[in-house]
Motif scaffolding. Structure first.
Motif, PDB file in Angstrom:
ATOM      1  N   HIS A   1       0.851  -1.183   0.000  1.00 30.95           N
ATOM      2  CA  HIS A   1       0.000   0.000   0.000  1.00 30.95           C
ATOM      3  C   HIS A   1       0.894   1.243   0.000  1.00 30.95           C
TER       4      HIS A   1
ATOM      5  N   SER B   1      -3.361   0.805  -2.871  1.00 29.54           N
ATOM      6  CA  SER B   1      -4.181   1.860  -2.279  1.00 29.54           C
ATOM      7  C   SER B   1      -3.412   2.700  -1.266  1.00 29.54           C
TER       8      SER B   1
ATOM      9  N   THR C   1      -6.249   8.023   2.991  1.00 35.14           N
ATOM     10  CA  THR C   1      -6.797   9.284   2.475  1.00 35.14           C
ATOM     11  C   THR C   1      -6.017  10.497   2.983  1.00 35.14           C
TER      12      THR C   1
ATOM     13  N   SER D   1      -4.320   1.650  -7.785  1.00 34.46           N
ATOM     14  CA  SER D   1      -5.709   1.896  -7.404  1.00 34.46           C
ATOM     15  C   SER D   1      -6.094   3.349  -7.659  1.00 34.46           C
ATOM     16  N   SER D   2      -7.395   3.578  -7.771  1.00 32.79           N
ATOM     17  CA  SER D   2      -7.879   4.946  -7.970  1.00 32.79           C
ATOM     18  C   SER D   2      -7.551   5.804  -6.750  1.00 32.79           C
ATOM     19  N   GLN D   3      -7.532   5.180  -5.568  1.00 29.34           N
ATOM     20  CA  GLN D   3      -7.225   5.909  -4.342  1.00 29.34           C
ATOM     21  C   GLN D   3      -5.780   6.394  -4.350  1.00 29.34           C
TER      22      GLN D   3
ATOM     23  N   GLN E   1      -5.108   9.245  -6.892  1.00 29.21           N
ATOM     24  CA  GLN E   1      -5.496  10.588  -6.469  1.00 29.21           C
ATOM     25  C   GLN E   1      -4.493  11.203  -5.507  1.00 29.21           C
ATOM     26  N   ALA E   2      -3.692  10.352  -4.843  1.00 29.31           N
ATOM     27  CA  ALA E   2      -2.649  10.858  -3.952  1.00 29.31           C
ATOM     28  C   ALA E   2      -1.373  11.202  -4.699  1.00 29.31           C
TER      29      ALA E   2
ATOM     30  N   GLY F   1     -10.443  -0.067  -7.915  1.00 27.43           N
ATOM     31  CA  GLY F   1     -11.163   1.145  -7.547  1.00 27.43           C
ATOM     32  C   GLY F   1     -12.125   1.570  -8.639  1.00 27.43           C
TER      33      GLY F   1
ATOM     34  N   VAL G   1     -13.318  11.346  -9.365  1.00 27.13           N
ATOM     35  CA  VAL G   1     -11.970  10.811  -9.543  1.00 27.13           C
ATOM     36  C   VAL G   1     -11.361  11.339 -10.843  1.00 27.13           C
TER      37      VAL G   1
END
Length: 319
Positions: free
Chosen positions: A132, A154, A157, A175-177, A180-181, A196, A202
């Motif tokens: 992760h 992932s 957040t 992952s989409s999570q 975004q980071a 994701g 997104v």
């Protein structure tokens, strides 16, 4: 007359590992050349029974500096003790000239990526891991300024990479999570979401890349034309687009549905290939005098929208 080292090096590249080991015993010149080639590309896994290679690299920094590509794949069934992971952490630290690093191991062992603050990998262009994107991995990435390709799972957040981290990153897989980071504010042009849900929110976040997005592959639970409209509006320079869906089409969409998608795609002037909901779309010129592209889907087949049980196994483009 002694042969030039460059010629010896070229000859040794054609030898098998066991022959290189024999050459290394000839003299000091052959030893250093053979050693450099033997340890240039290392792939470690339990099947190959070469797990001790990690210990060699950890205990011999002068050998570790020869390694250019390193991959280790440890299955959950590999009964490795804590000292082995400590050796792996040391080996990663020692391999300062790496260009490619792949680490697939117990996710609880992500702490192996927390190398000393002074450690760096100035030539590392590719990093892939099943870990992760936690604080240990982020610590490693914050020092990987040459990285071009990243594959990671992932992310919490609340996780944020330091300002200016990954200044050259151009390709992201994960992952989409995690995307975004990582993507916003960095020059990412290729994005492949392996897990994701791709939502409109997104998509807007991924469009905050500091470079025009050219390739997008993702899965979504939606079948909304609004999602396609959002993509065409915020990712105007897409060249390759592939969106698959987990939505269960009980009834075939009507002609208006496809016409709306086709209208949205016309705004993507750079688009060369497109697959949406499992349907391939092709383009043609509007007319002899009008270069505007007109997009048209293949005949609708509800069964083609869902693959045999797993939509996420093949999100990478074959280009």
């Amino acid at each position: 007359m002694a042969l030039p080292v460059e010629l010896i090096d070229n000859i040794c590249t054609f030898l098998r590992p066991r022959d290189l080991a024999a050459v290394a015993a000839a003299n000091s010149v052959f030893y250093h050349v053979a050693q450099r080639i033997l340890y240039r590309d290392i792939s470690v896994d339990a099947v190959s029974r070469n797990l001790p290679a990690v210990l060699t690299i950890a205990h011999n920094p002068h050998i570790a500096r020869h390694v250019r590509t390193f991959a280790i794949r440890i299955t959950p069934y590999s009964a490795l003790l804590h000292p082995y992971y400590r050796a792996l952490a040391t080996a990663i630290h020692n391999m300062s000239e790496l260009t490619s690093l792949e680490v697939c191991a117990d996710q609880a062992a992500s702490w192996v990526m927390r190398t000393p603050d002074r450690a760096s990998h100035p030539r590392l262009h590719r990093f892939a891991t099943n870990f992760h994107l936690d604080h240990h991995v982020a610590h490693f990435l914050n020092k990987a300024d040459a990285l071009l390709e990243l594959e990671v799972d992932s992310a919490p957040t609340t996780l944020q990479l330091r300002d200016g981290a990954l200044p050259r990153l151009s390709q992201f897989t994960g992952s989409s999570q995690a995307a975004q980071a990582v993507v916003p504010g960095r020059p990412v042009q290729h994005i492949h979401l392996s897990s994701g849900d791709l939502t409109q929110e997104v998509a807007v976040n991924l469009a905050k890349s500091s470079a025009p997005l050219q390739v997008l592959g993702a899965a979504t639970s939606s079948h909304s034309v609004d999602l396609i409209n959002t993509l065409t509006q915020c990712m105007a320079h897409l060249v390759h687009l592939r969106i698959v869906t987990t939505y269960n089409f009980s009834d075939a969409p009507d002609s208006t549905y496809f016409a709306n998608i086709a209208d949205a795609l016309t705004s993507l002037q750079d688009l060369q290939s497109c697959e949406i909901w499992g349907l391939h779309w092709t383009s043609s010129k509007k007319s002899f005098n009008d270069e505007t592209k007109v997009w048209q889907s293949q005949s609708f087949n509800a069964h083609s929208l869902l693959t045999e049980g797993n939509l996420l196994d093949n999100l990478l483009f074959p280009y």
